[in-house]
Design a protein around this motif. Structure first.
Motif, PDB file in Angstrom:
ATOM      1  N   ASP A  12     -46.842  31.934  19.567  1.00 37.44           N
ATOM      2  CA  ASP A  12     -45.942  32.681  18.689  1.00 37.44           C
ATOM      3  C   ASP A  12     -45.129  31.732  17.806  1.00 37.44           C
ATOM      4  N   THR A  14     -42.276  32.134  16.328  1.00 36.72           N
ATOM      5  CA  THR A  14     -40.844  32.128  16.647  1.00 36.72           C
ATOM      6  C   THR A  14     -40.581  31.193  17.813  1.00 36.72           C
ATOM      7  N   ARG A  15     -41.424  31.253  18.834  1.00 32.22           N
ATOM      8  CA  ARG A  15     -41.230  30.382  19.990  1.00 32.22           C
ATOM      9  C   ARG A  15     -41.450  28.917  19.625  1.00 32.22           C
ATOM     10  N   ALA A  17     -40.807  27.648  16.710  1.00 35.84           N
ATOM     11  CA  ALA A  17     -39.598  27.282  15.953  1.00 35.84           C
ATOM     12  C   ALA A  17     -38.433  27.009  16.910  1.00 35.84           C
ATOM     13  N   ILE A  18     -38.321  27.803  17.949  1.00 34.82           N
ATOM     14  CA  ILE A  18     -37.261  27.582  18.941  1.00 34.82           C
ATOM     15  C   ILE A  18     -37.433  26.217  19.598  1.00 34.82           C
ATOM     16  N   ALA A  33     -30.416  32.001  18.474  1.00 38.69           N
ATOM     17  CA  ALA A  33     -30.705  33.272  17.793  1.00 38.69           C
ATOM     18  C   ALA A  33     -30.265  33.292  16.335  1.00 38.69           C
ATOM     19  N   PHE A  36     -32.648  33.465  13.139  1.00 36.55           N
ATOM     20  CA  PHE A  36     -33.716  34.466  13.158  1.00 36.55           C
ATOM     21  C   PHE A  36     -33.173  35.848  12.827  1.00 36.55           C
ATOM     22  N   GLU A  37     -33.969  36.600  12.126  1.00 37.66           N
ATOM     23  CA  GLU A  37     -33.587  37.966  11.779  1.00 37.66           C
ATOM     24  C   GLU A  37     -34.139  38.924  12.828  1.00 37.66           C
ATOM     25  N   MET A  38     -33.630  38.778  14.043  1.00 39.25           N
ATOM     26  CA  MET A  38     -34.012  39.677  15.125  1.00 39.25           C
ATOM     27  C   MET A  38     -32.839  39.761  16.090  1.00 39.25           C
ATOM     28  N   ILE A  43     -34.688  37.648  21.001  1.00 37.32           N
ATOM     29  CA  ILE A  43     -34.662  36.195  21.218  1.00 37.32           C
ATOM     30  C   ILE A  43     -34.687  35.898  22.710  1.00 37.32           C
ATOM     31  N   HIS A  46     -38.163  36.010  23.969  1.00 34.02           N
ATOM     32  CA  HIS A  46     -38.885  34.783  23.603  1.00 34.02           C
ATOM     33  C   HIS A  46     -38.485  33.636  24.524  1.00 34.02           C
TER      34      HIS A  46
END
Length: 107
Positions: A12, A14-15, A17-18, A33, A36-38, A43, A46
């Motif tokens: 993923d 997002t993961r 990027a984290i 968090a 991110f737009e969530m 988060i 994730h």
């Protein structure tokens, strides 16, 4: 930690990027968090996947939950990828592109 769990966690963006963010330093969940737009709940999910794969650890310091990168967790995946000889040890984007060409129609 299994290769399947590690690669599932890394699948993923997002993961990934984290994990990149955590290369710099430990971070509070709210700071993770922020870009991110969530929702914070999304988060947290994730982060749970990353923690279950052993890629990060989490600890509570006072009232704040902190995330820390566990780089040794990627060792098994790195060794497996290096076995192919055509990938840089941590170039997971290149590996993803390779898999896309080998498996054009994933299940």
């Amino acid at each position: 930690m299994t290769l399947d769990a590690i690669f599932a966690a890394l699948s993923d963006p997002t993961r990934r990027a984290i994990l990149t963010m955590l290369l710099e330093d430990d971070m509070a969940v709210t700071d993770v968090a922020e870009p991110f737009e969530m929702s914070l709940a999304a988060i947290s999910k994730h982060l749970t996947v990353l923690a279950d794969a052993g890629l990060i650890s989490q600890e509570k310091r006072g009232r704040v939950k902190w995330c820390k990168l566990e780089p040794d967790a990627m060792r098994a995946a790195t060794v497996w990828i290096q076995g192919f000889g055509q990938f840089d040890p941590l170039d997971f984007d290149a590996f993803e592109r390779f898999l896309a060409t080998e498996l054009p129609n994933p299940p």
